[in-house]
Write a protein that holds these residues in place. Structure first.
Motif, PDB file in Angstrom:
ATOM      1  N   ASP A  75       0.825  -1.208   0.000  1.00 20.65           N
ATOM      2  CA  ASP A  75       0.000   0.000   0.000  1.00 20.65           C
ATOM      3  C   ASP A  75       0.861   1.261   0.000  1.00 20.65           C
ATOM      4  OD1 ASP A  75       0.138  -1.390   2.728  1.00 20.65           O
ATOM      5  OD2 ASP A  75      -0.221   0.677   3.310  1.00 20.65           O
ATOM      6  N   SER A  90      -8.082  -8.815 -11.590  1.00 19.39           N
ATOM      7  CA  SER A  90      -8.281  -8.637 -10.160  1.00 19.39           C
ATOM      8  C   SER A  90      -8.951  -7.298  -9.916  1.00 19.39           C
ATOM      9  CB  SER A  90      -6.923  -8.710  -9.455  1.00 19.39           C
ATOM     10  OG  SER A  90      -7.075  -8.525  -8.075  1.00 19.39           O
ATOM     11  N   LEU A  92     -12.848  -5.382  -8.363  1.00 18.51           N
ATOM     12  CA  LEU A  92     -13.869  -5.605  -7.339  1.00 18.51           C
ATOM     13  C   LEU A  92     -15.172  -5.963  -8.062  1.00 18.51           C
ATOM     14  CD1 LEU A  92     -13.055  -2.487  -5.142  1.00 18.51           C
ATOM     15  CD2 LEU A  92     -12.135  -4.798  -4.929  1.00 18.51           C
ATOM     16  N   PHE A  95     -18.484  -4.030  -7.496  1.00 25.11           N
ATOM     17  CA  PHE A  95     -18.477  -2.592  -7.743  1.00 25.11           C
ATOM     18  C   PHE A  95     -18.664  -2.346  -9.239  1.00 25.11           C
ATOM     19  CE2 PHE A  95     -16.295  -0.422  -3.946  1.00 25.11           C
ATOM     20  CZ  PHE A  95     -16.624  -1.443  -3.077  1.00 25.11           C
ATOM     21  N   LEU A 103     -12.372   4.330  -6.783  1.00 28.49           N
ATOM     22  CA  LEU A 103     -11.656   3.902  -5.584  1.00 28.49           C
ATOM     23  C   LEU A 103     -10.146   4.111  -5.756  1.00 28.49           C
ATOM     24  CD1 LEU A 103     -12.422   2.786  -2.867  1.00 28.49           C
ATOM     25  CD2 LEU A 103     -12.348   0.494  -3.814  1.00 28.49           C
ATOM     26  N   SER A 112      -9.425   8.891   3.232  1.00 32.98           N
ATOM     27  CA  SER A 112     -10.482   7.905   3.056  1.00 32.98           C
ATOM     28  C   SER A 112     -11.235   7.680   4.366  1.00 32.98           C
ATOM     29  CB  SER A 112      -9.902   6.582   2.554  1.00 32.98           C
ATOM     30  OG  SER A 112      -9.600   6.687   1.189  1.00 32.98           O
ATOM     31  N   ARG A 114     -13.533   9.315   5.713  1.00 32.69           N
ATOM     32  CA  ARG A 114     -14.719  10.177   5.690  1.00 32.69           C
ATOM     33  C   ARG A 114     -15.910   9.252   5.762  1.00 32.69           C
ATOM     34  NH1 ARG A 114     -13.185  14.156   0.757  1.00 32.69           N
ATOM     35  NH2 ARG A 114     -11.170  14.878   1.552  1.00 32.69           N
TER      36      ARG A 114
ATOM     37  N   PHE B 200     -15.086   5.899   3.323  1.00 32.73           N
ATOM     38  CA  PHE B 200     -14.635   4.845   4.235  1.00 32.73           C
ATOM     39  C   PHE B 200     -15.305   3.516   3.900  1.00 32.73           C
ATOM     40  CE2 PHE B 200     -15.305   2.265   8.011  1.00 32.73           C
ATOM     41  CZ  PHE B 200     -14.026   2.175   8.527  1.00 32.73           C
ATOM     42  N   ARG B 202     -16.588   2.485   1.158  1.00 34.33           N
ATOM     43  CA  ARG B 202     -16.114   1.899  -0.096  1.00 34.33           C
ATOM     44  C   ARG B 202     -14.854   1.076   0.138  1.00 34.33           C
ATOM     45  NH1 ARG B 202     -16.684   5.838  -5.361  1.00 34.33           N
ATOM     46  NH2 ARG B 202     -18.881   5.389  -5.682  1.00 34.33           N
ATOM     47  N   VAL B 203     -13.960   1.625   0.926  1.00 32.12           N
ATOM     48  CA  VAL B 203     -12.724   0.887   1.196  1.00 32.12           C
ATOM     49  C   VAL B 203     -13.044  -0.376   1.991  1.00 32.12           C
ATOM     50  CG1 VAL B 203     -10.439   0.989   2.244  1.00 32.12           C
ATOM     51  CG2 VAL B 203     -11.413   3.036   1.192  1.00 32.12           C
ATOM     52  N   ARG B 205     -15.858  -2.089   2.116  1.00 36.46           N
ATOM     53  CA  ARG B 205     -16.523  -3.082   1.264  1.00 36.46           C
ATOM     54  C   ARG B 205     -15.559  -3.655   0.237  1.00 36.46           C
ATOM     55  NH1 ARG B 205     -20.547  -0.738  -1.919  1.00 36.46           N
ATOM     56  NH2 ARG B 205     -19.887   1.360  -1.348  1.00 36.46           N
ATOM     57  N   GLY B 206     -14.688  -2.802  -0.271  1.00 36.54           N
ATOM     58  CA  GLY B 206     -13.708  -3.267  -1.249  1.00 36.54           C
ATOM     59  C   GLY B 206     -12.794  -4.328  -0.655  1.00 36.54           C
ATOM     60  N   GLU B 209     -14.267  -7.658  -0.930  1.00 37.01           N
ATOM     61  CA  GLU B 209     -14.306  -8.227  -2.280  1.00 37.01           C
ATOM     62  C   GLU B 209     -12.942  -8.689  -2.757  1.00 37.01           C
ATOM     63  OE1 GLU B 209     -16.669  -6.786  -5.236  1.00 37.01           O
ATOM     64  OE2 GLU B 209     -18.355  -6.317  -3.932  1.00 37.01           O
ATOM     65  N   ASN B 210     -11.902  -7.917  -2.477  1.00 41.12           N
ATOM     66  CA  ASN B 210     -10.597  -8.259  -3.031  1.00 41.12           C
ATOM     67  C   ASN B 210      -9.494  -7.521  -2.265  1.00 41.12           C
ATOM     68  OD1 ASN B 210      -8.306  -8.648  -4.569  1.00 41.12           O
ATOM     69  ND2 ASN B 210      -9.388  -8.485  -6.516  1.00 41.12           N
ATOM     70  N   ARG B 213      -6.218  -6.516  -4.236  1.00 41.23           N
ATOM     71  CA  ARG B 213      -6.401  -5.346  -5.077  1.00 41.23           C
ATOM     72  C   ARG B 213      -6.382  -4.072  -4.237  1.00 41.23           C
ATOM     73  NH1 ARG B 213      -5.079  -2.843  -9.285  1.00 41.23           N
ATOM     74  NH2 ARG B 213      -6.036  -4.136 -10.884  1.00 41.23           N
ATOM     75  N   MET B 214      -7.049  -4.126  -3.073  1.00 43.44           N
ATOM     76  CA  MET B 214      -7.083  -2.944  -2.219  1.00 43.44           C
ATOM     77  C   MET B 214      -5.681  -2.545  -1.777  1.00 43.44           C
ATOM     78  SD  MET B 214     -10.153  -2.082  -2.306  1.00 43.44           S
ATOM     79  CE  MET B 214     -10.314  -0.818  -1.068  1.00 43.44           C
ATOM     80  N   PHE B 219      -4.387   0.960  -0.081  1.00 46.32           N
ATOM     81  CA  PHE B 219      -5.132   0.949   1.179  1.00 46.32           C
ATOM     82  C   PHE B 219      -4.591  -0.123   2.117  1.00 46.32           C
ATOM     83  CE2 PHE B 219      -8.339   2.398  -1.962  1.00 46.32           C
ATOM     84  CZ  PHE B 219      -8.586   3.649  -1.422  1.00 46.32           C
TER      85      PHE B 219
END
Ligand SMILES: Nc1ncnc2c1ncn2[C@@H]1O[C@H](COP(=O)(O)OP(=O)(O)OP(=O)(O)O)[C@@H](O)[C@H]1O
Ligand SMILES: [Mg+2]
Lengths: 250, 332
Positions: A75, A90, A92, A95, A103, A112, A114, B200, B202-203, B205-206, B209-210, B213-214, B219
């Motif tokens: 990250d 890969s 989501l 989404f 994202l 992020s 918020r 927040f 979105r991250v 939930r993301g 899912e994966n 990828r996050m 992140f």
């Protein structure tokens, strides 16, 4: 004297007794499109994963944007501007295409943490995301869930996500993998447009595409860099021809 | 302002879905708001306390749905947060502190702290290990409460009277207390809904899912999960605060693993990842339990298999069933 964007210095990786990355030393210069080619199982994906931080290295060092990132988690490397795409898509799946890309924008613009405002209404996220989707020809599919996109569209989405990260370096692991003739051509056109705007390390089996796009090419065989140079040099290298290109070109 | 309509306008121009998601929550909250009006024609205090209890558990279930339905974090220790919130009220009351404006913040802080400390450990694990370790921490809280001899130990602790609000004994009024619970449930619902749709969320939930990828997007998902876990813990603490005041009693049973399991069943019964389902599932569970236990003393022999069948055959839970009947999709 141009400082390389990425510098690999004697990089190693073993899976048990199998040496998959064997003393790899490689430089990516600003603005260049550097192709990495080699037979199946040569260790290309492994190398990309080491650079992006998903796999720890057993030896050697990785310098990115002038900093030693060998021990940095993925990250933080992403925050420095290292963006990658995956050979096996890969994204989501739940989404939409737009949300996937938004994202990626969000990761690099503002906090992020918020909790209240609705992210889907944020212009600052949606507009750059739409621009990235338009870049790869997916604008019309923005509201479709990624799970419902065709294979070729998912490959394009991978690319859009990487673009939206405002990368300092793009690591593209077989962006055309599994796509048909027409889609391959479309993606090659996209890459040609991106060339020069971002430095890229492109892993690809399609030799027509590689020789058309690359400024420099490195050949990886059994985890070793066998040759590295301009397309003309690589094509003329007898070692490369016997080890890899001979079969690929026919 | 000239660039107000960029390419976005064509994708954003899809109004029909905009209000479609509002029908179910308006119906749910409408019914709960009307209960006191209807209750005056029946056994008012019984109905208010029964439905109040439904709402108290629905608050905890909403927080659990946030974790399970939007983060795939199947917490089997969620009742611990309720218990901690309840004990905050009980212990303070025993020492003469009966003001809600003190006991509520203490309940929230204590349960959030517990969530933070245990989350640091739990969230390093995945899947079945996560379930097991949250269960273990829940049991730890249970046994700790059981051994609190000064506060009743196994037997629990009776609270002299409900908390005061700004020094006024408002909670003694059943209707006032009912609408206080209602307000807490509405606030929790709106908060969870906002979180799910936020940056927040979105991250969070993301990450479900994966995760890989996050990470490559930049992140560190662990931090986001920890924040969500603390929020869910604090909401559980609020539920506990209300429960202690409703029953005027606290006991280790509030944090038993059975209670944690029931909360999970409530969420699954209603349909995970919908928030509406958490409320509907809780209501279905508790009202059915109440009705069946009045019907026969062997009610558990009906209730158990019923729940198993519902969970097995009702894909998407009760809210999934409602979607199929009304042809709408409360979540896309
Ligand atoms: N996680 C792993 N554990 C053990 N071995 C692995 C692992 N990942 C890859 N390998 C092995 O390492 C070697 C290199 O794999 P890698 O995926 O990097 O090759 P590649 O060059 O990307 O191949 P392809 O062109 O097929 O994508 C292969 O022999 C593979 O079986
Ligand atoms: Mg590969």
């Amino acid at each position: 004297m141009t400082e390389p964007v990425l510098q690999l210095d004697g990089l190693q990786k073993n899976f048990g007794g199998l040496r998959v990355t064997d003393n790899v030393t490689l430089e990516i210069l600003p603005g260049e499109l550097h192709a990495l080619i080699g037979p199946n199982g040569a260790g290309k994906t492994t190398l990309i994963s080491q650079i992006s931080g998903l796999l720890p290295s057993d030896g050697g060092r990785i310098f990115f944007a002038g900093r030693d990132v060998t021990r940095l988690p993925p990250d933080l490397r992403a925050h420095m501007g290292l963006a990658r795409s995956f050979q096996i898509t890969s994204v989501l799946p739940g989404f939409t295409a737009l949300e996937n890309v938004a994202l990626a924008v969000q990761a690099h613009s503002g906090s992020s943490y918020r909790f209240f405002a609705n992210a889907s209404k944020e212009r600052a996220l949606n507009e750059p995301a739409m621009a990235a989707l338009a870049e790869v020809g997916l604008a019309a599919r923005a509201d479709v869930r990624a799970a419902h996109l065709s294979h070729g569209e998912k490959r394009a989405l991978e690319l859009a996500i990487a673009l939206a990260m405002q990368p300092k370096l793009l690591l593209l692991d077989e962006p055309m993998a599994g796509t048909g003739r027409e889609e391959t051509e479309r993606l090659v056109a996209v890459l040609r447009r991106l060339k020069g705007r971002f430095p890229m390390l492109l892993v690809e089996h399609d030799m027509t595409a590689v020789f058309a796009l690359a400024d420099r090419i490195s050949v990886l065989i059994y985890g070793r860099i066998l040759a590295s140079g301009s397309p003309a040099e690589v094509r003329a290298d007898p070692q490369v021809v016997t080890a890899y290109l001979g079969e690929e070109m026919e | 302002m000239a660039q107000a309509t960029l390419p976005l306008s064509e994708t954003a121009a899809k109004p029909p879905r905009r209000y479609a998601g509002l029908a179910v929550p308006i119906l749910i909250f409408g019914v709960f708001a009307m209960v006191p009006v209807l209750a005056q024609f029946g056994t008012e205090s019984f109905l208010l306390s029964l439905v109040g209890r439904v709402m108290i558990f629905a608050i905890a279930a909403l927080a659990l749905d946030l974790l399970v339905g939007y983060g795939a974090l199947v917490s089997f220790g969620h009742a611990a947060f309720i218990g901690i919130g309840a004990y905050a009220v009980g212990i303070l009351s025993k020492h003469g502190v009966e003001e809600a404006m003190i006991s509520l913040p203490v309940a929230l802080a204590a349960s959030a702290l517990f969530a933070w400390l245990t989350g640091i450990v739990c969230l390093r694990t995945r899947g079945v290990y996560f379930i097991m370790i949250t269960l273990a921490f829940g049991q730890m809280a249970f046994f700790t409460a059981s051994s609190l001899a000064p506060y009743g130990g196994d037997d629990g602790l009776t609270i002299a009277s409900r908390n005061t609000l700004f020094g006024v004994p408002l909670l003694e009024n059943d209707r006032f207390f009912y609408y206080l619970i209602f307000t807490c449930m509405l606030g929790t619902y709106l908060l969870c809904r906002a979180i799910v749709n936020s940056r927040f969320g979105r991250v969070f939930r993301g990450a479900m899912e994966n995760e890989t990828r996050m990470a490559t997007l930049g992140f560190e998902v662990y931090r986001f999960r920890l924040a969500a876990y603390v929020i869910a813990g604090a909401i559980g603490g609020m539920s506990g605060f209300l429960l202690a005041n409703a029953t005027e009693f606290v006991s280790p049973a509030y944090m038993s693993w059975q209670r944690s399991g029931e909360l999970l069943i409530m969420v699954i019964l209603g349909g995970i990842g919908t928030l509406n389902g958490a409320i509907v599932g809780t209501a279905a569970f508790l009202l059915l339990e109440e009705w069946l236990s009045g019907l026969t003393e062997h009610w558990k022999m009906i209730f158990g298999p019923f729940l198993v069948l519902m969970v097995l055959f009702l894909r998407g839970g009760l809210s999934g069933l409602a979607d199929r009947i009304f042809g709408s999709r409360s979540r896309d």
